[in-house]
Write a protein that holds these residues in place. Structure first.
Motif, PDB file in Angstrom:
ATOM      1  N   ARG A   1     -15.253  39.684 -25.811  1.00  0.00           N
ATOM      2  CA  ARG A   1     -14.622  39.740 -24.490  1.00  0.00           C
ATOM      3  C   ARG A   1     -13.663  38.563 -24.295  1.00  0.00           C
ATOM      4  O   ARG A   1     -12.600  38.695 -23.689  1.00  0.00           O
ATOM      5  CB  ARG A   1     -15.698  39.739 -23.408  1.00  0.00           C
ATOM      6  CG  ARG A   1     -15.158  40.077 -22.012  1.00  0.00           C
ATOM      7  CD  ARG A   1     -16.273  40.083 -20.981  1.00  0.00           C
ATOM      8  NE  ARG A   1     -17.313  41.040 -21.300  1.00  0.00           N
ATOM      9  CZ  ARG A   1     -18.543  40.733 -21.699  1.00  0.00           C
ATOM     10  NH1 ARG A   1     -18.892  39.443 -21.809  1.00  0.00           N
ATOM     11  NH2 ARG A   1     -19.421  41.654 -21.974  1.00  0.00           N
TER      12      ARG A   1
ATOM     13  N   ALA B   1      -9.418  39.268 -24.361  1.00  0.00           N
ATOM     14  CA  ALA B   1      -9.300  39.368 -22.898  1.00  0.00           C
ATOM     15  C   ALA B   1      -8.107  40.231 -22.490  1.00  0.00           C
ATOM     16  O   ALA B   1      -8.193  41.031 -21.543  1.00  0.00           O
ATOM     17  CB  ALA B   1      -9.182  37.970 -22.292  1.00  0.00           C
ATOM     18  N   HIS B   2      -7.007  40.090 -23.208  1.00  0.00           N
ATOM     19  CA  HIS B   2      -5.809  40.868 -22.860  1.00  0.00           C
ATOM     20  C   HIS B   2      -6.041  42.360 -23.081  1.00  0.00           C
ATOM     21  O   HIS B   2      -5.588  43.204 -22.297  1.00  0.00           O
ATOM     22  CB  HIS B   2      -4.623  40.393 -23.714  1.00  0.00           C
ATOM     23  CG  HIS B   2      -4.828  40.603 -25.187  1.00  0.00           C
ATOM     24  ND1 HIS B   2      -5.706  39.856 -25.938  1.00  0.00           N
ATOM     25  CD2 HIS B   2      -4.269  41.514 -26.036  1.00  0.00           C
ATOM     26  CE1 HIS B   2      -5.682  40.267 -27.205  1.00  0.00           C
ATOM     27  NE2 HIS B   2      -4.818  41.279 -27.286  1.00  0.00           N
TER      28      HIS B   2
ATOM     29  N   TYR C   1      -9.018  43.912 -23.028  1.00  0.00           N
ATOM     30  CA  TYR C   1      -9.975  44.371 -22.035  1.00  0.00           C
ATOM     31  C   TYR C   1      -9.301  44.622 -20.696  1.00  0.00           C
ATOM     32  O   TYR C   1      -9.682  45.517 -19.933  1.00  0.00           O
ATOM     33  CB  TYR C   1     -11.097  43.337 -21.868  1.00  0.00           C
ATOM     34  CG  TYR C   1     -12.202  43.449 -22.892  1.00  0.00           C
ATOM     35  CD1 TYR C   1     -11.916  43.432 -24.254  1.00  0.00           C
ATOM     36  CD2 TYR C   1     -13.530  43.569 -22.502  1.00  0.00           C
ATOM     37  CE1 TYR C   1     -12.920  43.524 -25.196  1.00  0.00           C
ATOM     38  CE2 TYR C   1     -14.548  43.662 -23.436  1.00  0.00           C
ATOM     39  CZ  TYR C   1     -14.234  43.641 -24.794  1.00  0.00           C
ATOM     40  OH  TYR C   1     -15.235  43.746 -25.721  1.00  0.00           O
ATOM     41  N   GLN C   2      -8.285  43.806 -20.405  1.00  0.00           N
ATOM     42  CA  GLN C   2      -7.592  43.930 -19.128  1.00  0.00           C
ATOM     43  C   GLN C   2      -6.637  45.122 -19.124  1.00  0.00           C
ATOM     44  O   GLN C   2      -6.559  45.872 -18.144  1.00  0.00           O
ATOM     45  CB  GLN C   2      -6.820  42.645 -18.824  1.00  0.00           C
ATOM     46  CG  GLN C   2      -6.188  42.615 -17.441  1.00  0.00           C
ATOM     47  CD  GLN C   2      -5.562  41.275 -17.118  1.00  0.00           C
ATOM     48  OE1 GLN C   2      -5.492  40.386 -17.967  1.00  0.00           O
ATOM     49  NE2 GLN C   2      -5.105  41.109 -15.884  1.00  0.00           N
ATOM     50  N   SER C   3      -5.935  45.306 -20.231  1.00  0.00           N
ATOM     51  CA  SER C   3      -4.943  46.393 -20.296  1.00  0.00           C
ATOM     52  C   SER C   3      -5.578  47.742 -20.604  1.00  0.00           C
ATOM     53  O   SER C   3      -5.036  48.789 -20.243  1.00  0.00           O
ATOM     54  CB  SER C   3      -3.875  46.076 -21.350  1.00  0.00           C
ATOM     55  OG  SER C   3      -4.466  45.896 -22.627  1.00  0.00           O
ATOM     56  N   HIS C   4      -6.740  47.746 -21.283  1.00  0.00           N
ATOM     57  CA  HIS C   4      -7.428  48.995 -21.620  1.00  0.00           C
ATOM     58  C   HIS C   4      -8.913  48.879 -21.243  1.00  0.00           C
ATOM     59  O   HIS C   4      -9.751  48.555 -22.101  1.00  0.00           O
ATOM     60  CB  HIS C   4      -7.290  49.308 -23.119  1.00  0.00           C
ATOM     61  CG  HIS C   4      -5.883  49.577 -23.550  1.00  0.00           C
ATOM     62  ND1 HIS C   4      -5.006  48.561 -23.907  1.00  0.00           N
ATOM     63  CD2 HIS C   4      -5.185  50.744 -23.665  1.00  0.00           C
ATOM     64  CE1 HIS C   4      -3.847  49.087 -24.247  1.00  0.00           C
ATOM     65  NE2 HIS C   4      -3.931  50.415 -24.108  1.00  0.00           N
ATOM     66  N   PRO C   5      -9.248  49.088 -19.984  1.00  0.00           N
ATOM     67  CA  PRO C   5     -10.640  48.941 -19.526  1.00  0.00           C
ATOM     68  C   PRO C   5     -11.633  49.803 -20.294  1.00  0.00           C
ATOM     69  O   PRO C   5     -12.808  49.458 -20.391  1.00  0.00           O
ATOM     70  CB  PRO C   5     -10.565  49.369 -18.055  1.00  0.00           C
ATOM     71  CG  PRO C   5      -9.137  49.136 -17.663  1.00  0.00           C
ATOM     72  CD  PRO C   5      -8.332  49.454 -18.889  1.00  0.00           C
TER      73      PRO C   5
ATOM     74  N   GLU D   1     -13.936  48.425 -23.884  1.00  0.00           N
ATOM     75  CA  GLU D   1     -15.266  47.821 -23.945  1.00  0.00           C
ATOM     76  C   GLU D   1     -16.357  48.886 -24.028  1.00  0.00           C
ATOM     77  O   GLU D   1     -17.293  48.766 -24.815  1.00  0.00           O
ATOM     78  CB  GLU D   1     -15.512  46.920 -22.735  1.00  0.00           C
ATOM     79  CG  GLU D   1     -16.862  46.229 -22.761  1.00  0.00           C
ATOM     80  CD  GLU D   1     -17.058  45.224 -21.643  1.00  0.00           C
ATOM     81  OE1 GLU D   1     -17.973  44.398 -21.733  1.00  0.00           O
ATOM     82  OE2 GLU D   1     -16.282  45.268 -20.670  1.00  0.00           O
TER      83      GLU D   1
END
Length: 549
Positions: A158, A162-163, A165-169, A172
């Motif tokens: 994570r 981070a980038h 995870y933020q752009s493709h929820p 995860e």
């Protein structure tokens, strides 16, 4: 994560050291060590009490090294070696204050811990994902299977991605699904490469490094080794479960000592409660299978419930024979209507031995529904001994486990005192529990205990008297002169005392055997009572049904 990091204890370190010295003075089986005695403020500290060391001889096959404090920013750099007992409860194998997080310091810590545990290597160890710890395990425990906790892998991923995870929820969720739901290595490989292609991260260095290390953290790649996990979701969360709720980000060094004792005491009480429940109550059987009745009498309550779950599931998992070469027969076992998720079981009729592609027994020590289905098809009515792992039974802490480790234990006489104390205590607890079942059993048990106590006291007084006589003789010049003048008389008295001790020792052995007979009779009475109770319960139930009709 930093390879080397230095912390300091300040003045609080001396409070901890004073506590450890006091504990060792009270019980010489209490072990502690400081890495750098010349500089307590920055040297690592390790300790393990007598109970932790004894428990390791029973449950030290699967170990967890918990350093969660580093991610939770704890005020104290606390770490622990833990495992699971026969009830599936956390059990402690030692604690540490890690002030120096260098590779050499971790090596010192692991070697010190291993020395305190009599040099016995565990089958497996689970740790946070950390390069220094990885190198340490490879060097100090080369034959031990090393696993990184999934929680630490997911945490690191994570942070590293981070980038993404933020752009493709959805990444995860898919990432965890790939890890958790893959049932074969081929399935994992296919899912992993498909995942990287869908999110266009085929060249990501972090994911590539995680793939290269898959043998250390992906469940399907670890199922051939024993980790003692009895729940499918274990290992998903933080490793910090023994001291969870007792040591947190606000705990000080002085508070740590108090919380340590409180935590150990509370878990000990929970184990005694689980022992009592296992011994004094019978689980509800769900099948007429002799195997279920056998398991109920051998396993602890929690482990039996897990076994029972697998046994009941055999009713919905038919076995289809796919190959038969005489001694070896191969079956495909799948849940009814879900043939795409089948497992392959091979059965050796000559050895009454089976293996399953799910490898649940190898991983957890509890036999799976797929093998149980094949056993049912082959009329195997009771569990073969090789599938009854003693560490999961109600007698896990009795028998010869400590004797098997006797050659590895320190030769100190106080160590043997601890061993004898734990053995006697465990037997006494069981004897008291049986003796309290009814007034008749109570009287029989009390008479047996009083008789045994009388024999023990007599022998103790004889031994004490002999020792005191020797001290008086050697402590007085007059006594020495008298002994010189009448040596034959002294030798005769000494021989008579030795003979008396031998006679009393023999009597004590007879008393012990008699106690075992009483204990066997108590168990027989208890069994009859339970059967009568069951019959009465059935009659009451039938009577109620008749009234309703």
């Amino acid at each position: 994560m930093s390879i080397s990091r230095q912390r300091t204890l300040g003045g609080g370190g001396h409070h901890v050291l004073d506590y450890l010295k006091r504990m060792q003075a009270e019980n010489h089986s209490f072990f502690y060590a400081v890495q750098d005695d010349n500089d307590l403020s920055c040297g690592n500290i390790f300790w393990a009490d007598a109970t932790s060391r004894t428990n390791y001889s029973y449950f030290g096959d699967a170990v967890i090294f918990d350093t969660t404090y580093r991610t939770n920013r704890y005020r104290v750099p606390f770490a622990s070696f833990t495992g699971l007992n026969h009830h599936g409860q956390p059990v402690l194998f030692g604690c540490a204050l890690i002030l120096n997080e260098s590779e050499l310091s971790f090596i010192w810590l692991f070697r010190t811990w291993l020395h305190a545990m009599s040099g016995s290597h565990p089958v497996s160890i689970t740790t946070d994902f950390d390069p220094s710890i990885h190198v340490t395990v490879a060097q100090v425990l080369p034959s031990t299977r090393h696993r990184f906790s999934k929680w630490s892998i997911f945490r690191e991923t994570r942070g590293k991605l981070a980038h993404l995870y933020q752009s493709h929820p959805a990444f995860e969720t898919e990432f965890k699904k790939c890890v958790h739901e893959s049932e074969t290595t081929d399935e994992f490989e296919s899912y992993w490469h498909s995942l990287l292609e869908r999110f266009c991260v085929m060249d990501n260095e972090w994911l590539q490094s995680m793939y290269n290390a898959r043998q250390h953290w992906v469940p399907v790649c670890l199922r051939d080794s024993f980790f003692g996990e009895i729940s499918s979701n274990e290992g998903n969360e933080s490793l910090n479960f023994f001291f969870d709720g007792y040591v947190n980000s606000s705990t000080t060094l002085l508070g740590l000592v108090r919380q340590y004792e409180k935590t150990v005491s509370n878990w000990h009480e929970r184990e005694l409660k689980a022992d009592y429940e296992t011994t004094n109550s019978s689980p509800v059987l769900k099948t007429p299978s002799p195997m279920e009745k056998q398991a109920a009498s051998l396993y602890t309550r929690k482990i039996f419930m897990k076994f029972q779950e697998e046994l009941v599931e055999t009713l919905a998992n038919p076995a289809t024979k796919i190959d038969d070469s005489g001694t070896i027969t191969t079956y495909r076992v799948a849940k009814f209507g879900e043939n795409q998720k089948s497992h392959v079981v091979t059965f050796n009729s000559f050895e009454t031995k089976a293996s399953c592609s799910c490898q649940m027994f190898e991983y957890s020590g509890i036999i799976c529904r797929h093998i149980l289905t094949v056993f049912r098809a082959k009329n195997v009515l009771t569990l073969p001994s090789q599938y009854l792992l003693k560490r999961w039974t109600r007698n896990a802490k009795t028998g010869t486990l400590l004797e098997e480790h006797a050659s590895e234990l320190p030769s100190s006489s106080r160590e043997s005192i601890t061993v004898r104390y734990n053995n006697l205590r465990q037997e006494a607890i069981k004897y008291v529990e049986e003796g309290a079942k009814s007034i008749q059993i109570y009287h029989v048990a009390m008479r047996a205990l009083q008789e045994a106590a009388s024999k023990v006291c007599t022998l103790k007084n004889q031994i004490t008297g002999t020792a005191e006589g020797a001290i008086v003789t050697n402590g007085s010049s007059g006594g020495l002169l008298a002994a010189d003048e009448d040596a034959p008389t002294y030798q005769s008295m000494h021989a008579e005392k030795l003979k008396k001790i031998q006679e009393l020792t023999a009597e004590l052995e007879v008393a012990n055997q008699r106690c075992e007979v009483y204990r066997a009779n108590l168990l027989a009475v208890l069994k009859d009572m339970e059967e009568q109770k069951l019959k009465l319960s059935v009659k009451v139930q039938n009577a109620r049904l008749s009234l309703k009709e």
